[in-house]
Design an enzyme around this catalytic site. Structure first.
Site, short mmCIF file in Angstrom:
data_model
loop_
_atom_site.label_atom_id
_atom_site.label_comp_id
_atom_site.label_asym_id
_atom_site.label_seq_id
_atom_site.Cartn_x
_atom_site.Cartn_y
_atom_site.Cartn_z
N HIS A 158 0.76 -1.27 0.03
CA HIS A 158 -0.28 0.11 -0.01
C HIS A 158 0.88 1.22 -0.10
O HIS A 158 1.48 1.43 0.99
CB HIS A 158 -0.80 -0.02 1.11
CG HIS A 158 -1.76 1.27 1.48
ND1 HIS A 158 -2.36 1.83 0.18
CD2 HIS A 158 -1.97 1.88 2.13
CE1 HIS A 158 -3.21 2.64 0.52
NE2 HIS A 158 -2.94 3.27 1.87
N ASP B 150 1.54 4.89 0.04
CA ASP B 150 1.07 6.29 0.47
C ASP B 150 2.25 7.07 -0.21
O ASP B 150 3.44 6.82 0.26
CB ASP B 150 1.00 6.70 1.80
CG ASP B 150 -0.21 5.82 2.46
OD1 ASP B 150 -1.28 5.93 2.09
OD2 ASP B 150 0.19 5.09 3.46
N ASP C 9 -7.68 2.09 1.86
CA ASP C 9 -7.62 2.73 3.10
C ASP C 9 -8.18 4.09 3.01
O ASP C 9 -7.91 4.94 3.78
CB ASP C 9 -5.89 3.04 3.28
CG ASP C 9 -5.28 3.15 4.80
OD1 ASP C 9 -6.32 3.12 5.71
OD2 ASP C 9 -4.54 3.85 4.93
N HIS D 141 -5.15 10.14 0.45
CA HIS D 141 -5.97 10.33 1.57
C HIS D 141 -5.12 11.11 2.77
O HIS D 141 -5.40 11.63 3.48
CB HIS D 141 -6.56 9.11 2.17
CG HIS D 141 -5.83 7.90 2.08
ND1 HIS D 141 -5.73 7.32 0.58
CD2 HIS D 141 -5.05 7.02 2.93
CE1 HIS D 141 -4.86 6.06 0.77
NE2 HIS D 141 -4.45 6.17 2.21
#
Length: 567
Positions: free
Chosen positions: A14, A16, A126, A353
């Site tokens: 994941h 980010d 997420d 996010h």
């Protein structure tokens, strides 16, 4: 007779782009991860698949530093070993506009089009809650599933959901329905998206690992297909996963362990899913998600980011694109698809996010301010070019009330309804180019030497508008011709403030500033209640006259009743 279980291990990270470190710190780690991934796919045919976190920007970020790896990376995407898309970024769906959410999906698909393949997995690992219309949007993109991590509480296999609220499901699988009735198969990361990370190769450690993880997955799964996410936030790939799967298979002969991907996993679940799945409707915002809260109230974190984002979205959606469409339809300018897409991408790089929610380190949010500015600057330039192209094509020769010396300008309305409103424009009433004088100072004196003329503001129908006209003096500027070098000048400028009335929807109205000596016979624009005139310390509209007295108090006259209120 028991049904054999299948453990689907999906390798991923994941990613980010920025969060607890600034973007470029994460960027270095991304390059290392992707290099290792490509090497592993080259060297180990048993390492079959990798899910690239549902966002095409990872490829963009990697090739920015490693362009020589494009052919190698794209080959694995085409072969289906790297699963790519469907989004551009993994955004926060509530802090970005409806249009931005659609553009995110559209740009992800556009980026994947040259490769001929894109993941059809509705991936929301997420997101801090999920938008209610996601199933409708996904269905329109030919995506029939949604995989998400927050917003619904799974109650476990043997827990009857009789009096449960709309955010609960007995299984990790459910039906998710939009307000329009569109439905997709929803799959919740009931044990989060790292429940299959760091699988042990050692038999003793593997038995302890799988005893727990298999039980946790079986608790929520409605089918024999158990999902294990082999990775987590920014996690490097597990290069010995094939060996770890052989260890697990030897320990658990009743379970089939496969290195899987979302396409195969969803297909298998769809075939075996029971008919009595719970239906979850609308937004997924529940806070009761077995410890994985939805992370609410992020709208109040670093509010300036939300304000800059709203300004950027509005400028693109409500001004730049409508004007570009108007100019294209009028045949005066090609539609700038490439530049608008670039502006959208720059804006959406602030939409992940952890970025737009304001929950990252300060360096991240300082860089976001720069990205917002760059997207805005590009949009402003496109607005200026579209407006100028349209204005130059407007026929004004037949307007009798305008003399040859009139200063013309056009007000555009890109909304879907006629509008009134206060307009403030800086206009050039005299100009001298640098070759016409010895130096800038002399040019400034030249354009300022005469007293400012008395001006009147009229529209193309000859109506007069009450306007405040303020002398701004001499200012430097330059023209950028398409066929010559830039042309610097000094100009006398005035600021015109007035109340525009009834500017057509998706249209424009042209006005002229004319000197009083040049004016022809013109009709006075009738007052409406919202037309405001300002003279000195007094302002009035059709209903009120307000005067600011020397002692600072205000005197208000009701022009309808004649009543006067002092002090």
């Amino acid at each position: 007779m028991t049904t054999k279980k299948t453990a689907h291990l999906i390798s991923h990270t994941h990613w980010d782009r920025e969060w607890y470190m600034p973007y470029e710190h994460h960027h270095v780690l991304l390059i290392e991860l992707m290099d290792k991934l490509l090497d592993t796919l080259d060297q180990d045919p048993e390492y079959r698949y990798f899910h690239l976190d549902g966002q095409t920007i990872i490829r963009e970020d990697y090739l920015q530093v490693r362009p020589e790896q494009q052919e190698r990376l794209d080959r694995y995407i085409r072969e289906g070993r790297i699963h790519f898309g469907p989004w551009y970024v993994l955004q926060d769906e509530f802090l970005t506009s409806s249009e931005a959410n659609l553009r995110n999906l559209l740009i992800g698909h556009r980026d994947a089009r040259p490769l001929g393949v894109i993941s059809k997995t509705g991936y929301f690992p997420d997101s801090f809650g999920n938008m209610g219309q996601a199933p409708q949007i996904l269905q329109q993109a030919d995506i029939h599933n949604a995989i998400f991590g927050r917003g619904v509480k799974p109650t476990g296999f043997n827990n009857a959901v009789v009096d449960a609220d709309s955010y609960e499901s007995p299984y990790s699988e459910m039906i998710w329905r939009s307000p329009d009735g569109s439905e997709v198969l929803g799959i919740l990361f009931a044990n989060w998206y790292c429940n299959g990370m760091e699988v042990p190769v050692d038999s003793e450690k593997a038995r302890a690992y799988w005893d727990k993880n298999l039980e946790d997955a079986e608790k929520f799964a409605s089918t024999p297909h158990l999902l294990f996410m082999n990775g987590c936030d920014h996690q490097p790939i597990q290069t010995d996963l094939p060996e770890a799967l052989r260890t697990a298979a030897a320990l658990y002969p009743d379970v089939e362990f496969i290195h899987s991907n979302f396409d195969d996993y969803i297909e298998a679940v769809t075939k075996d899913v029971p008919e009595h799945l719970a239906t979850i409707e609308g937004e997924l915002r529940s806070q009761h998600t077995d410890g994985w809260g939805t992370l609410v109230n992020t709208a109040s974190a670093r509010v300036y980011l939300k304000q800059l984002n709203q300004q950027g979205q509005t400028l693109l959606e409500k001004v730049a694109e409508p004007l570009a469409a108007m100019a294209h339809i009028a045949g005066v300018k090609d539609y700038p698809h490439h530049l608008l897409t670039h502006a959208w991408k720059m804006l959406m790089q602030n939409h992940p996010h952890d970025s737009i929610c304001g929950c990252s380190v300060d360096e991240v949010h300082r860089e976001m301010v720069t990205r917002f500015a760059k997207s805005r600057q590009l949009a402003e330039k496109l607005v200026s070019q579209s407006a100028q192209a349209i204005a130059e094509s407007i026929r004004v020769q037949s307007t009798e009330a305008w003399g040859e010396e009139a200063v013309l300008f056009t007000v555009f309305n890109t909304s879907g309804w006629n509008r009134n409103g206060i307009i403030e424009m800086d206009l050039i009433v005299d100009k001298a180019f640098f070759p016409e004088g010895p130096n800038p100072q002399a040019l400034a004196q030249k354009v300022e030497k005469d007293a400012l003329a008395a001006y009147q503001l009229i529209d193309s129908d000859g109506h007069v508008y009450s306007a405040e006209i303020k002398d701004l003096g001499a200012h430097f500027g330059y023209e950028l011709p398409k066929d010559r070098f830039r042309q610097p000048y000094m100009a006398r400028q005035v600021r015109v403030t007035f109340q525009a009335v009834d500017v057509p929807s998706l249209g424009y109205k042209t006005y002229a500033l004319i000197s009083v000596q040049e004016q022809t016979e013109i009709a006075e624009m009738p007052y409406t209640s919202d037309v405001i005139e300002v003279q000195g310390m007094m302002m009035e509209n059709g209903q009120l006259r307000v005067t600011v007295e020397e002692n600072g108090t205000a005197t208000i006259e009701d022009k309808v009743s004649g009543a006067i209120y002092r002090g």
